[in-house]
Design a protein around this motif. Structure first.
Motif, PDB file in Angstrom:
ATOM      1  N   ASP A 160      -2.052 -31.061   8.889  1.00 25.22           N
ATOM      2  CA  ASP A 160      -2.838 -31.119   6.760  1.00 25.22           C
ATOM      3  C   ASP A 160      -2.048 -29.986   6.070  1.00 25.22           C
ATOM      4  OD1 ASP A 160      -4.057 -33.952   8.164  1.00 25.22           O
ATOM      5  OD2 ASP A 160      -5.294 -32.222   9.193  1.00 25.22           O
ATOM      6  N   VAL A 161      -1.112 -30.366   5.187  1.00 23.73           N
ATOM      7  CA  VAL A 161      -1.213 -28.778   4.782  1.00 23.73           C
ATOM      8  C   VAL A 161      -1.357 -29.726   3.575  1.00 23.73           C
ATOM      9  CG1 VAL A 161       0.720 -28.282   3.689  1.00 23.73           C
ATOM     10  CG2 VAL A 161       1.173 -28.835   5.965  1.00 23.73           C
ATOM     11  N   GLY A 162      -2.302 -29.054   2.202  1.00 23.61           N
ATOM     12  CA  GLY A 162      -2.391 -28.830   1.287  1.00 23.61           C
ATOM     13  C   GLY A 162      -1.220 -28.500   0.136  1.00 23.61           C
ATOM     14  N   ILE A 186       0.459 -21.988  -1.914  1.00 21.02           N
ATOM     15  CA  ILE A 186       0.042 -21.767  -3.114  1.00 21.02           C
ATOM     16  C   ILE A 186       1.152 -21.901  -4.077  1.00 21.02           C
ATOM     17  CG2 ILE A 186      -1.750 -20.722  -4.747  1.00 21.02           C
ATOM     18  CD1 ILE A 186      -3.369 -20.117  -2.014  1.00 21.02           C
ATOM     19  N   ASN A 187       1.294 -21.997  -5.600  1.00 20.02           N
ATOM     20  CA  ASN A 187       1.580 -21.814  -6.310  1.00 20.02           C
ATOM     21  C   ASN A 187       1.051 -21.455  -7.442  1.00 20.02           C
ATOM     22  OD1 ASN A 187       2.555 -23.927  -9.394  1.00 20.02           O
ATOM     23  ND2 ASN A 187       3.518 -22.510  -8.256  1.00 20.02           N
ATOM     24  N   PRO A 188       0.227 -19.909  -7.527  1.00 22.00           N
ATOM     25  CA  PRO A 188      -0.494 -19.435  -8.323  1.00 22.00           C
ATOM     26  C   PRO A 188      -0.257 -19.447  -9.954  1.00 22.00           C
ATOM     27  CG  PRO A 188       0.524 -17.454  -6.887  1.00 22.00           C
ATOM     28  CD  PRO A 188       1.954 -18.650  -6.944  1.00 22.00           C
ATOM     29  N   PRO A 228      -3.026 -20.432   8.079  1.00 18.49           N
ATOM     30  CA  PRO A 228      -2.231 -19.411   6.932  1.00 18.49           C
ATOM     31  C   PRO A 228      -2.816 -19.655   5.868  1.00 18.49           C
ATOM     32  CG  PRO A 228      -1.441 -20.928   8.382  1.00 18.49           C
ATOM     33  CD  PRO A 228      -3.275 -20.812   8.685  1.00 18.49           C
ATOM     34  N   VAL A 229      -1.867 -18.687   4.585  1.00 15.83           N
ATOM     35  CA  VAL A 229      -0.943 -19.018   3.125  1.00 15.83           C
ATOM     36  C   VAL A 229       0.023 -18.496   2.596  1.00 15.83           C
ATOM     37  CG1 VAL A 229      -1.520 -18.744   0.590  1.00 15.83           C
ATOM     38  CG2 VAL A 229      -3.703 -18.612   2.616  1.00 15.83           C
ATOM     39  N   ILE A 230       1.117 -19.970   1.970  1.00 17.67           N
ATOM     40  CA  ILE A 230       2.322 -19.732   1.656  1.00 17.67           C
ATOM     41  C   ILE A 230       2.935 -19.717   0.575  1.00 17.67           C
ATOM     42  CG2 ILE A 230       4.758 -20.457   1.190  1.00 17.67           C
ATOM     43  CD1 ILE A 230       4.644 -21.874   3.958  1.00 17.67           C
ATOM     44  N   THR A 231       2.810 -18.882  -0.675  1.00 14.38           N
ATOM     45  CA  THR A 231       3.055 -19.207  -1.687  1.00 14.38           C
ATOM     46  C   THR A 231       4.276 -19.261  -2.761  1.00 14.38           C
ATOM     47  OG1 THR A 231       3.714 -16.649  -2.153  1.00 14.38           O
ATOM     48  CG2 THR A 231       1.415 -17.053  -1.826  1.00 14.38           C
TER      49      THR A 231
END
Lengths: 295, 307
Positions: A27-29, A87-89, A108-111
């Motif tokens: 599951d990826v947001g 996240i694309n902040p 984990p977070v990817i930008t």
């Protein structure tokens, strides 16, 4: 009574969504800054296509360019128990508390495209240095490695201006026949690009080419060059591939521009997410290739 | 029985949403998610308490989102300029209260329509935010500032505690004070209220000042929560805030409504947003869903009062 009826409406939306997908997969947001801008719509589309191919359950949330909305929706993704959040902040500072909440839950977070002012697992963005090199190589080839060149710089200190200039000069420094006769900031702004170019046309003769760190400045410079009647003498190369620039390329007033590939950016986001979740080693920075656009 | 249903219809609607949602997502009815929802509604909910008073007094305040942004930006700017945290917050709150006061004076003393005055203030305050911030976010404060929006007491987020305190004060003011009774009187029938010797101007000025103050409180909390002041903070918040008040059963023609209803209205919007996110509904449909809920609620209310 009215709330009950209201509820039926809402619930029908919820049911449609609830039964949409229930496979056993990652599951990826993906929290996008805004889907009101074609660039980010392409990015989301790229991510959705890759998610389908790789069997990822992707949930896209849109912040409508509001940092507070983005924070709430990232919190909801955390609660939802996502395996990873991309996240694309909206804003690199304002997103930090939300990333910290994901960290606390070991998500984990990817930008993507824009960075955050904190550590994340992976940052995916265009390689501006490479874009600067591509512009330089194209220009040198067109000039047969010989000529007098002007560089219109972006807002001093911004990463885009720094990196695009770095790549451009790295290539140009190696070519003996090419001389950079002036470097001047025009703040990524079209009007500035025009007035700076007007001044430079007064100050210098026999200019062969102009490289602008973005298309806005390039288009401003083209206005100045046109007013001086030098359109056929001076070649202009821009950056970003905005709509007006593509039109100018068709009309032949702009020689080339460098396009970012948002669709590719979205695809890479999902690929990196899967690699990361599979436990593979992933680089902290993943550059997204750029594309040279000419007539 | 029917009267009972009518009185608590908003609450019943909320309860039904919660029950259905708990079947649709096993993440929904968890303590962290409940606290999450309360925290997310607290910022707009605080503004909705002020808006309830304004609407009860037969007014409307469209400037709350812009006042939130300006108060937050001024607080942030002061802190970034090495003013102490407490003083910066007080100045931010003063700015919001001052703008609310100005709204109230223009509406009561200059006799201008509330809709126009607060619409103008929405634009003025937003413009001032852009001037003050130069269009760029302000960040980099004392880490202690983050506890206002990001801290917790036990498990309960501090914004939720502030919201609860303001709800209680709002309830007490409306139900236990002369000022509160006068607000209902002014909203119910301004002419009659004036003839009864109530200083209607003073009541109006006060409710707008309170609305401005509470918007500023939300601005400070939001700035702290994001750890930065955004020039675009609070855009279109006035609409969600008004929706909360109206969903809670407060009549747009004034004089009728409660703080309890506003809490329920706030929670309906909060549960709706949270549910749609938990279920992964695409954002464009979320907007449609929210609009339909508001429309249906107001439609039913209006049908009820037609004859």
């Amino acid at each position: 009574m009215k709330k009950l009826v209201a509820l039926v409406v809402v619930m029908s939306f919820m049911l449609v969504a609830g039964f949409a997908g229930a496979a056993e997969a990652y599951d990826v947001g993906l929290a996008i800054s805004t889907l009101d801008n074609p660039f980010f719509v392409d990015l989301a589309d790229g991510a959705e296509e890759a998610a389908e191919e790789l069997g990822v359950n992707l949930t896209v949330v849109d912040a409508g360019d509001d940092a507070a909305t983005q924070m709430s929706s990232v919190e909801d993704l955390v609660i939802q128990g996502m395996d990873l959040i991309a996240i694309n902040p909206v804003d690199g500072d304002a997103i930090v508390p939300a990333i910290e909440e994901a960290d606390m839950m070991n998500i984990p977070v990817i930008t993507v495209d824009r960075g955050a002012e904190t550590d994340v697992a992976v940052h995916i963005a265009s390689d501006n240095v490479e874009g600067g090199r591509m512009a330089a190589e194209y220009m040198a080839e067109m000039l047969n490695n010989e000529g007098r060149v002007i560089e219109l710089e972006g807002i001093p200190g911004t990463s885009a201006a720094r990196e695009r200039g770095e790549g451009f000069n790295e290539v140009m420094d190696e070519i003996e026949g090419i001389e950079i006769i002036a470097r001047q900031p025009a703040d990524f702004n079209r009007a500035q690009g025009m007035s700076v170019m007007e001044d430079l046309l007064e100050a210098h003769e026999n200019i062969d080419a102009v490289f602008a760190h973005n298309d806005e400045m390039a288009l401003g410079a083209i206005e100045a060059i046109d007013a001086a009647g030098l359109t056929d003498e001076i070649m202009v190369v821009g950056f970003d591939a905005i709509g007006d620039a593509l039109t100018a390329i068709e009309e032949g007033t702009l020689a080339a521009t460098i396009a970012q590939q948002p669709h590719e950016m979205g695809r890479l986001t999902i690929e990196m997410a899967v690699q990361l979740l599979d436990g593979e080693e992933v680089d902290e920075f993943v550059p997204v290739p750029l594309e040279l656009i000419t007539q | 029985m029917l009267q009972f249903l009518d009185k608590f219809k908003a609450g019943i609607g909320l309860l039904a949403m919660v029950i259905v949602m708990s079947f649709l997502s096993d993440r929904f009815l968890t303590l962290p998610n409940m606290l999450n929802i309360f925290r997310q509604v607290s910022i707009m909910g605080i503004m909705a308490v002020g808006m309830t008073m304004v609407i009860l007094a037969q007014g409307i305040d469209l400037s709350v989102g812009s006042i939130l942004a300006l108060s937050g930006a001024v607080t942030a700017g002061m802190m970034a300029g090495d003013t102490s945290m407490v003083l910066s917050v007080l100045i931010g709150l003063a700015v919001g209260t001052g703008l609310g006061l100005f709204n109230g004076l223009m509406i009561s003393k200059a006799k201008l329509p509330d809709f126009i005055v607060t619409l103008a203030m929405m634009s003025i305050a937003r413009g001032l935010v852009l001037v003050y911030t130069g269009g760029r976010p302000i960040s980099g404060f004392d880490p202690a500032f983050r506890t206002i929006g990001g801290g917790r007491v036990g498990m309960v987020p501090i914004p939720v505690i502030i919201f609860a305190v303001i709800l209680v004060i709002g309830y007490l003011v409306l139900n236990k004070t002369t000022f509160g009774r006068y607000i209902y009187a002014v909203g119910g029938n301004q002419q009659a209220a004036r003839l009864a010797g109530i200083n209607t101007d003073s009541i109006k000025i006060k409710v707008y000042a309170i609305s401005g103050f509470l918007s500023a409180v939300s601005g400070v909390i939001l700035t702290s929560r994001l750890n930065s002041a955004q020039p675009t903070a609070g855009v279109a918040y006035e609409l969600d805030v008004i929706a909360m008040v109206v969903l809670g059963g407060t009549s747009l023609v004034g004089g009728k409504g409660t703080i309890g209803g506003t809490l329920i209205g706030a929670l309906i919007i909060g549960v709706l947003n949270n549910s749609l996110n938990l279920l992964g509904v695409a954002s464009f449909y979320q907007e449609v869903a929210k609009g339909l809920v508001i429309l249906v609620a107001v439609l039913l209310d209006s049908l009820q009062h037609r004859d």
